[in-house]
Design a protein around this motif. Structure first.
Motif, short mmCIF file in Angstrom:
data_model
loop_
_atom_site.label_atom_id
_atom_site.label_comp_id
_atom_site.label_asym_id
_atom_site.label_seq_id
_atom_site.Cartn_x
_atom_site.Cartn_y
_atom_site.Cartn_z
N TYR A 1 0.78 -1.38 -0.16
CA TYR A 1 -0.02 -0.12 -0.09
C TYR A 1 0.98 1.33 -0.20
CZ TYR A 1 -3.22 -3.59 1.17
OH TYR A 1 -3.85 -4.99 1.08
N ASP B 1 -5.89 -1.21 -12.81
CA ASP B 1 -6.28 -0.81 -11.44
C ASP B 1 -5.84 -1.70 -10.32
OD1 ASP B 1 -8.96 -2.64 -11.61
OD2 ASP B 1 -8.69 -1.64 -13.31
N ASP B 2 -5.08 -3.06 -10.73
CA ASP B 2 -4.86 -4.06 -9.61
C ASP B 2 -3.33 -4.35 -10.33
OD1 ASP B 2 -6.01 -7.28 -8.64
OD2 ASP B 2 -5.16 -5.31 -7.47
N ARG C 1 1.09 -5.56 -3.69
CA ARG C 1 0.01 -4.70 -4.35
C ARG C 1 0.62 -3.19 -4.30
NH1 ARG C 1 -5.09 -6.28 -2.23
NH2 ARG C 1 -6.16 -7.46 -3.72
N TYR D 1 -11.59 -16.49 -10.56
CA TYR D 1 -12.21 -15.09 -10.76
C TYR D 1 -12.70 -15.02 -12.25
CZ TYR D 1 -13.00 -10.18 -10.96
OH TYR D 1 -13.58 -8.74 -11.15
N PRO E 1 -7.24 -12.62 1.41
CA PRO E 1 -6.64 -11.37 0.42
C PRO E 1 -7.13 -10.99 -0.53
CG PRO E 1 -4.91 -13.14 0.82
CD PRO E 1 -6.35 -13.58 1.38
N PRO F 1 -19.84 -5.86 2.97
CA PRO F 1 -18.53 -5.90 3.65
C PRO F 1 -17.72 -4.75 4.29
CG PRO F 1 -18.54 -6.98 1.42
CD PRO F 1 -19.88 -6.01 1.55
N ARG F 2 -17.29 -5.03 5.49
CA ARG F 2 -17.01 -3.85 6.11
C ARG F 2 -15.32 -3.69 5.61
NH1 ARG F 2 -17.99 -1.14 11.24
NH2 ARG F 2 -19.62 -2.47 11.65
N GLY F 3 -14.60 -4.76 5.36
CA GLY F 3 -13.19 -4.53 5.05
C GLY F 3 -12.13 -4.99 5.89
N TYR F 4 -11.06 -5.68 5.52
CA TYR F 4 -10.09 -6.62 6.21
C TYR F 4 -9.37 -5.92 7.33
CZ TYR F 4 -5.48 -6.12 4.42
OH TYR F 4 -4.32 -5.56 4.24
N GLU F 5 -9.13 -4.75 6.81
CA GLU F 5 -7.97 -3.84 7.76
C GLU F 5 -8.80 -3.40 9.11
OE1 GLU F 5 -4.96 -3.29 8.00
OE2 GLU F 5 -5.14 -1.68 9.16
N ILE F 6 -9.96 -3.06 8.66
CA ILE F 6 -10.77 -2.28 9.80
C ILE F 6 -11.24 -3.54 11.05
CG2 ILE F 6 -13.22 -2.04 10.35
CD1 ILE F 6 -11.58 0.37 10.18
#
Lengths: 351, 261
Positions: free
Chosen positions: B31, B112-113, B128, B182, B200, B221-226
């Motif tokens: 990041y 974007d990835d 990433r 995917y 991930p 979804p709230r997100g994995y980091e939070i």
């Protein structure tokens, strides 16, 4: 060599597609829409240029001959928006694919605040393991027309005949908004994502920062640095010399004498989303708090209104444009424009 | 015997601790806004110039240096702090003096990835890249031209069969393996993610309109980091991993998807 000609042609096309030059292209430019934003990655503009041979491509000083053989057609996909056209370049037929790389913008991967109930209850979420793209602009009539034609919606096609194609769409119901976004492989924008795109991060270079103070204005971290703050909180007068600039941030009631479309397009958030405040109401999908589904910052309220801040939302029943279909909560007194209220929207995409 | 038990506990604790915090390399890349300083060195084993310090990557706060091998001396990887600019003789935040092989590549086929894949000796790790790079096309100049083009002539289109309207387009399991690879670009329109496993690559994904948060629909979804959890499954009654609308709570359904009821 024909391949060199095709390469030169496609590079010119790419440049004009993303960065329209607009000069000497008056036939393809609409009155009242001067900003480049209206024409970048816009298929009708490109079709007009190619049909009328307004795109000059030269190779070694010689003009390349070309002829558009088909209309520019949308190619449906959930990954991206693209268009296809058939063209003859120096007597050889080719199929060209144009990818819309201008009208969507990635939401940076970060931790974000979300105002669940007014600006009083805040929660957090993050998109660090997900890719979300947000529409840079509000949905336009030309996008609605393509959907209406594809879904054989004759009533809508008829309604659109009286409207300018480059204008923001203002008459769809929430269900129709969802269907339109779906047609383009996208979702109707969620209130959480809208807050994320609008709220200036407290610590820009730390995507995992949980300092989520949530400044008032999408373009500025420090509230007091912006003139709108003085007008809203310090009772400052709205000076004539400042009005053009202030209206670029939020096209509110006092801005109505200024050209709307070009002014609105200058209202930009920290991550590049445009048309963030002002203009007509923006609808957001909000399943977490369905009673807050429109952004109140609009031309219906005075610039002095604190409605022109991030996270300030009202309610719309989705059933009509009259006053009784809306709820403005504590901002009723700031209402300046009566009559019918229009609601527009934008889409977002997961990838 | 007691000493043995104490030592075992100590080594167990140490190994647990060392797995918890991200490695120095992870902290450098993950990041972060990375600038690839020597794009021409991409895709090959880095060996030249011999015995020289090369600045390979730079982030806003740190520098990634590599001194190439020479004769019997192996390669030397060094991460340092950046003060105004990068300097290899600064104190190392991390170093590895036994690098026999170093190579890096940019992988992914969509803008974007983007990821950087770094191979050190026999270990390949992919990181990433922060997507703020898209705002600044200069930083992307190291990418092959095809990534940046938006006009294609006579591109061969494999007319892939579309998936069904509500079909699963990406399935993960509790071991974060892709049980269904995917393929969400094959959805007839859009797709959305659900909360099931803490992976991930995200949770499973389905074609269709996202109605998350509504009654009987998946939680948002709230997100994995939070969440900051190492739990493998995020699906259990009352799980905070997803958001629901007013008056609704999260429950885990029989498909192991967190829904709102």
């Amino acid at each position: 060599m024909h391949s060199a000609i095709v390469l030169e042609f496609s590079e010119n096309l790419s440049r004009e597609w993303k960065y329209p030059s607009l000069n000497d292209k008056n036939e393809c430019i609409e009155e009242g829409f001067k900003s480049r934003d209206h024409y970048s990655c816009q298929p009708d503009y490109m079709q007009c240029l190619l049909k009328n041979r307004l795109l000059d491509v030269k190779i070694k000083g010689r003009i390349i001959k070309y002829k558009l053989l088909s209309d520019i057609l949308l190619k449906k996909s959930s990954a991206m928006r693209s268009y296809q056209l058939d063209i003859e370049i120096e007597n050889q037929k080719h199929k060209v694919t144009l990818i819309d790389s201008c009208r969507e913008i990635p939401l940076p991967k970060r931790v974000y605040p979300f105002f669940v109930a007014k600006r009083k209850v805040k929660t957090e979420w993050d998109n660090l393991d997900r890719t979300i793209f947000v529409d840079k602009y509000r949905v336009r009539n030309w996008e609605v027309l393509r959907w209406a034609i594809a879904s054989k919606n004759n009533k809508l096609i008829e309604d659109l005949k009286n409207k300018k194609m480059l204008d923001v769409s203002d008459s769809l119901s929430p269900a129709e908004m969802t269907k339109l976004c779906s047609f383009y492989g996208k979702q109707l924008i969620d209130a959480r994502v809208m807050d994320a795109a609008m709220i200036f991060p407290e610590e820009m270079d730390n995507p995992k920062s949980k300092l989520l103070r949530a400044p008032y204005y999408p373009w500025e971290r420090r509230n007091s640095n912006t003139k709108l703050y003085d007008i809203q909180f310090r009772n400052a007068e709205i000076l004539e010399k400042d009005i053009v600039d202030i209206c670029k941030n939020s096209y509110a009631f006092e801005c109505l004498h200024l050209a709307k479309s070009d002014s609105l397009v200058d209202s930009e958030s920290w991550m590049g989303m445009k048309e963030v405040m002002g203009g007509e109401f923006q609808f957001v999908k909000n399943n977490l708090n369905p009673s807050e589904n429109i952004l109140l910052s609009s031309e219906y309220f005075t610039l002095k209104s604190k409605a022109h801040r991030t996270g300030v939302r009202g309610a719309w029943s989705g059933e009509g444009k009259t006053r009784k279909e809306f709820e403005f909560f504590e901002f009723n007194g700031d209402l300046r424009k009566e009559g019918e209220f229009n609601v527009n929207f934008r889409c977002m995409r997961y990838r | 015997m007691r000493l043995f038990i104490k030592l075992s506990i100590l080594s167990l604790l140490t190994s647990c601790l060392s797995h918890k915090s991200p490695s120095a390399l992870e902290s450098f890349f993950l990041y972060q806004d990375i600038r690839v300083m020597r794009p021409e060195k991409m895709n090959t084993k880095i060996t030249k110039p011999l015995n020289a310090w090369i600045l390979l990557f730079e982030s806003s706060k740190r520098c990634f240096f590599y001194k190439t091998p020479f004769r019997e001396k192996l390669g030397h990887l060094k991460l340092t702090e950046k003060k105004d600019k990068c300097s290899y003789d600064r104190e190392a935040l991390y170093e590895n003096k036994k690098v026999e092989y170093l190579q890096f590549r940019v992988v992914s086929d969509n803008l974007d990835d983007l990821k950087i894949r770094v191979e050190i000796n026999n270990v390949q790790t992919t990181y990433r890249l922060l997507n703020s790079q898209f705002k600044d096309e200069d930083k992307l100049s190291f990418l092959p031209k095809s990534y940046l083009r938006d006009v294609f002539v006579d591109r061969f289109e494999n007319e892939k069969e579309k998936l069904g309207a509500d079909e699963i387009c990406h399935g993960v399991n509790s071991n974060c393996q892709d049980v269904i690879g995917y393929r969400c670009e094959k959805c007839p329109s859009a797709f959305y993610e659900v909360v099931d496993f803490n992976c991930p690559q995200g949770g499973s994904k389905y074609c269709g309109v996202d109605e998350c948060g509504k009654k009987n629909k998946p939680a948002c979804p709230r997100g994995y980091e939070i969440l900051g959890t190492k739990l493998k499954s995020l699906c259990f009654d009352g799980s905070p991993a997803g958001f629901c609308g007013p008056g609704l709570q999260t429950f885990c359904n029989e498909d192991n998807i967190l829904i709102c009821l």
